[in-house]
Design an enzyme around this catalytic site. Structure first.
Site, PDB file in Angstrom:
ATOM      1  CG  ASP A 123      -9.213   3.865  -1.759  1.00 28.82           C
ATOM      2  OD1 ASP A 123      -8.790   4.753  -1.015  1.00 28.82           O
ATOM      3  OD2 ASP A 123      -8.517   3.333  -2.633  1.00 28.82           O
TER       4      ASP A 123
ATOM      5  CB  SER B 181      -4.455   2.372  -7.021  1.00 26.12           C
ATOM      6  OG  SER B 181      -4.188   3.379  -6.069  1.00 26.12           O
TER       7      SER B 181
END
EC number: 4.2.1.9
Length: 587
Positions: free
Chosen positions: A130, A489
């Site tokens: 990420d 998320s």
């Protein structure tokens, strides 16, 4: 290929390779087996986020060798180095998540320092998780050297054993790590046995690669192509496919073309390129974290491109790519359907792409799209004239509860589910909220508020996947809403609002909420509000006792908390290009 002459007198590496006074420096290069020819060629940093923390980055070391081969083929000299990664799937749901966003800054900083310290002329950056993707792209734009980004690739989807022990809905679909977080909720709800959970955890993530849905890693991988820093279609192929090496070699050759033509990262990353990237996030139902990372990348170029600007593009972009978590398919399916080039070709049909933006291939977006023969398959990629919904999968919100804005992913949520009013149930941190959810100490119809999780106040702006996944696992994902000054998320499902600003630590309205305050989330009109008068909010602000004390009083997380700016500007930690008095590439 004929050997190309490069004028070293205009490249940063002249400081370490050219002239009699650099004989000591050259002796170090000879010590590493380099030839005289290699020493006097352009030096290209090959930066990887390889580590053994998680599957996201485990294949990058091998892929870097292919990049180096491509650089050598085009008469450059590759110099491989690594930087850190904090992998969110491992850091999720505990203290480790405080390190996640701070790692984005550390990645950009360490790549910059390595490039500056060794006077490399260009960079090819490989990233897999990420924060490593935006961190690497931020470094490229900050340095403003010829740059090519390459994603490490996504994980293959998992499949559950076809046994009665495992719930049928888990057996009938491709699995990602998102399913494991939701399985925990099912287990807590006594709807899944210990044995079933054990079987699932062994098969959900079957290979190297980053999380398989349109979560943050794949969202930012799509951004890398749309923004022009990555070669077309390089982000889609799953990590285990060794045929990815061809993209690595091509990226290595491409960076040498960029050096020859003096095309630098800020020639690629323009306002128009950022708009292209935001379009792709919206139409694929991408992660809300793009609303944090796109402003941060823009900041490195000195471009004001804030959360409002990102959300304005989200607002009028159709959502037409059916990917998890809101949809059905995973990253491998998107690749098989033609990938981001086909998605951008659909956007072009509606006039929603700036075609004149230059890319890492030295061709423009329009020229690249002219080469794409495939069309939307109608299954993973819908034709843009027949989208899943007419507006983007991600929506910006503003109101008296979020004067600086907030963001919510609505992909997969029907229009009637995009307006929610309910009483606040306030928690001072994620742990308190998760414990309450686990104990079912909340009610249907409530708006769960998790505060003190912003960039400075958390510190670290943690993601709330454990809490949201537990709610989904308990079957309550559509029966409650959740707001936070932290993040979510990319795997989060449900009506969940993040990035609420100003954050609680800065005295934002979220700090002033009390249990029972009526909150309205209206993603149709883009409003986040609390039913309190301005006078009442002002009185609560006057009575506010100040930010919550934390235990983070030294070290990297303390440093991040002291330096970090507001969320709507990307939660960045330095003045960016606007404060520059020089550019590295010109020294």
């Amino acid at each position: 290929m004929l050997k190309r002459p490069f004028d070293k007198s205009k490249l940063p590496s002249r400081h370490v390779t050219e002239g009699p006074e650099r004989a000591p420096h050259r002796s170090y290069y000879y010590a590493m087996g380099m030839t005289e020819e290699e020493i006097h060629q352009p030096l290209v940093g090959v930066a990887t986020c390889w580590n053994e923390a998680a599957p996201c980055n485990i294949a990058l070391n091998r892929q870097a060798q292919a990049v180096k081969m491509g650089v050598k083929q085009a008469f450059g000299t590759p110099r491989e180095f690594t930087t850190i990664t904090v992998t969110d799937g491992i850091a999720m749901g505990h203290e480790g998540m405080r390190s996640s966003l701070a790692s984005r800054e550390a990645i950009a900083d360490t790549v910059e320092l390595t490039m500056r310290g060794h006077s490399y002329d260009a960079v090819v950056g490989l990233a897999g998780c990420d924060k490593s993707l935006p961190g690497m792209m931020m470094a490229m734009v900050r340095l403003n050297v010829p740059s090519v980004f390459i994603y490490g690739g996504s994980i293959l989807p998992g499949r559950a054993p076809q046994v009665d022990e495992i719930p049928e809905d888990f057996r009938s679909r491709d699995l990602t790590v998102q399913d494991m977080f939701e399985a925990v909720g099912r287990h807590q709800n006594n709807e899944m046995s210990d044995k079933a959970l054990d079987m699932l955890e062994r098969v959900a993530c079957p290979s190297a690669g980053a999380c398989g849905g349109q979560f943050t890693a794949n969202t930012m991988a799509c951004v890398s192509e749309a923004i022009g820093l990555a070669l077309f279609n390089s982000s889609g192929m799953p990590a285990p496919y060794e045929s990815r090496d061809a993209y690595g070699e091509a990226s290595g050759r491409a960076v040498m073309d960029l050096i020859e033509q003096n095309i630098k990262a800020r020639d690629v990353v323009t306002r128009k390129a950022l708009e292209n990237a935001a379009r792709v996030v919206a139409c694929t139902g991408g992660s809300t974290n793009a609303g944090l990372h796109l402003p941060a990348i823009a900041h490195e170029a000195g471009i004001d491109f804030f959360l409002d600007d990102v959300c304005e593009i989200f607002r009028d972009t159709p959502y037409f790519v059916d990917l998890k978590p809101g949809g059905t398919y995973v990253a491998k399916d998107l690749y098989d359907a033609g990938g981001i080039p086909v998605v951008m070709k659909e956007l072009r049909k509606a006039g929603l792409i700036h075609e004149d933006c230059i890319t890492a291939s030295t061709r423009t977006i329009g020229e690249e799209l002219d080469l794409i023969e495939r069309t939307a398959d109608g299954k993973v990629i819908y034709p843009i004239e027949n989208p899943i919904t007419k507006t983007g999968g991600v929506v910006g919100l503003k109101g008296n509860l979020a004067p600086e804005g907030a963001i919510v992913k609505v992909a997969g949520i029907p229009a009637e589910g995009q307006v929610f009013t309910g009483p606040a149930r306030v928690f001072e941190c994620e742990e308190d909220a998760f414990a309450a959810v686990k104990a079912r100490a909340y009610k249907e119809g409530e708006v769960i508020v998790i505060r003190n999780e912003g960039p400075a106040g958390g510190p670290g702006m943690r993601e709330m996947l454990s809490t949201t996944a537990a709610l989904s696992g308990q079957g309550m994902g559509k029966k409650v809403a959740l707001i936070t000054d932290g993040r979510f998320s990319g795997a989060t499902r449900g009506f969940c609002v993040g990035h609420v600003g100003p954050e609680a630590a800065q005295g934002g309205p979220i700090a002033l909420l009390k249990d029972g305050d009526m909150i309205t989330i209206n993603a149709v009109d883009g409003v986040l509000s609390v039913d309190l008068s301005d006078a009442e909010l002002a009185q609560r602000k006057a009575d506010w006792s100040g930010p919550r004390e934390t235990i983070y009083t030294s070290g990297a997380i303390w440093k991040f908390a002291k330096l970090v700016g507001p969320t709507y500007k990307g939660a960045v930690t330095h003045p960016g290009a606007e404060g520059e008095k020089h550019q590295y590439s010109d020294l």
